[in-house]
Enzyme design. Sequence first.
Site, PDB file in Angstrom:
ATOM      1  N   GLY A  51       3.757   7.714   2.793  1.00  0.00           N
ATOM      2  CA  GLY A  51       4.824   6.787   2.460  1.00  0.00           C
ATOM      3  C   GLY A  51       4.250   5.466   2.008  1.00  0.00           C
ATOM      4  N   ASP A 101      -8.960  10.901  13.767  1.00  0.00           N
ATOM      5  CA  ASP A 101      -9.166  10.443  12.390  1.00  0.00           C
ATOM      6  C   ASP A 101      -9.799   9.050  12.388  1.00  0.00           C
ATOM      7  OD1 ASP A 101      -9.170  10.691   9.639  1.00  0.00           O
ATOM      8  OD2 ASP A 101      -7.091  10.043   9.391  1.00  0.00           O
ATOM      9  N   GLY A 125       0.550   5.675   0.310  1.00  0.00           N
ATOM     10  CA  GLY A 125      -0.286   6.847   0.557  1.00  0.00           C
ATOM     11  C   GLY A 125       0.571   8.085   0.620  1.00  0.00           C
ATOM     12  N   GLY A 147       0.824  -1.206   0.000  1.00  0.00           N
ATOM     13  CA  GLY A 147       0.000   0.000   0.000  1.00  0.00           C
ATOM     14  C   GLY A 147       0.852   1.247   0.000  1.00  0.00           C
ATOM     15  N   VAL A 156       3.514   1.032   2.849  1.00  0.00           N
ATOM     16  CA  VAL A 156       3.364  -0.047   3.822  1.00  0.00           C
ATOM     17  C   VAL A 156       3.870  -1.333   3.188  1.00  0.00           C
ATOM     18  CG1 VAL A 156       1.752  -1.404   5.217  1.00  0.00           C
ATOM     19  CG2 VAL A 156       1.383   1.055   4.926  1.00  0.00           C
TER      20      VAL A 156
END
Length: 337
Positions: free
Chosen positions: A51, A167, A48, A46, A53
């Site tokens: 950075g 969040d 985003g 992943g 994952v």
Amino acid sequence: MVKETQFESTETKKGNLFSIWNFDGHIAYEDIIEATEDFDLKYCIGTGGYGSVYKVKLPSGKVIALKKLHRLEAKNPTFDMSFRNEVKVLTEIRYRNIIKLHGFCLHKRCMFLVYEYMERGSLFCILNSDVEAMELDWSKRVNIIKVTAHALSYMHHECIPAIVHRDITSNNILLNNKLEAFLFDFGTTKLLDSDSSNQTLVVGTYDYVAPELAYTMKVTEKCDVCSFGVVALEVLMGKHLTKFMTSLSSTSSQNMMLHEILDQHLPPPNHLIAQDIFLIATIAFACIHTKPKSRPTMQCVTQEFLSPKKSAKSLHAVSLRQLRNAYGCMHEGIKLN
């Protein structure tokens, strides 16, 4: 109760912090570099704005998740602060349904966090997959909502100082191979200071952020409560609520019945689960109230979930208009603020 995590750390003269621990008390930094072939993209699961994952299998056979800042982002003070904030929070708290941090490396040339690996990924992705959404039956969905509420209640009422996540979204709730839920991404958390105004820049994800933050910029536990309400409705409905939330005040939406908004991927719930769904929907509508003081605390929410079930109307007989007024009518004696 906050539990201190015991680990060894090394701080250089330049202030770079490095510490990794795990199942047997340690993980070698070299093991991570070797297992990822120096962070080869084929291990990336992943990416985003923060950075990437990585899924990492250690020599012991254990699998971990690693969140690594890209080199340019590591120089950004905002990302650096977020990483350090997450380390501070997750090394000080331990709760069953909060993601476990196994280690970190905060160095100007290499910044990453090491977590327990969640096999099924985010709640958002599962809800938006026709096939995977079917695996989340009503019982599992009810449980996801309840354990999320308990985790937030722990953060708000058992941690000193209180911790606000800021969040809470379906993207930041991860599921393991048993489809159990865990809160994730603590980079934006704020420790509430009773001696300050707790004013801050607005952070969070659009559609989940409490409306009062737009004009007060004051963080309170009620910000998380509002986001929790949105997530709870999202889990019941099986979809993101952008259009639904904006149409809530319309007459047509108010006249809809509760059973009509439930996820149509699943068969109708049995009577016992229907009672849970009615209670969750009632609480969720109270949580998204535009006035923070009219929202319940997460402690009140968890108390409701732990209380003996009350007889509920048929889901076919309850309108959204009735749901919006139900919490106050049922619990006039409960303190909301």
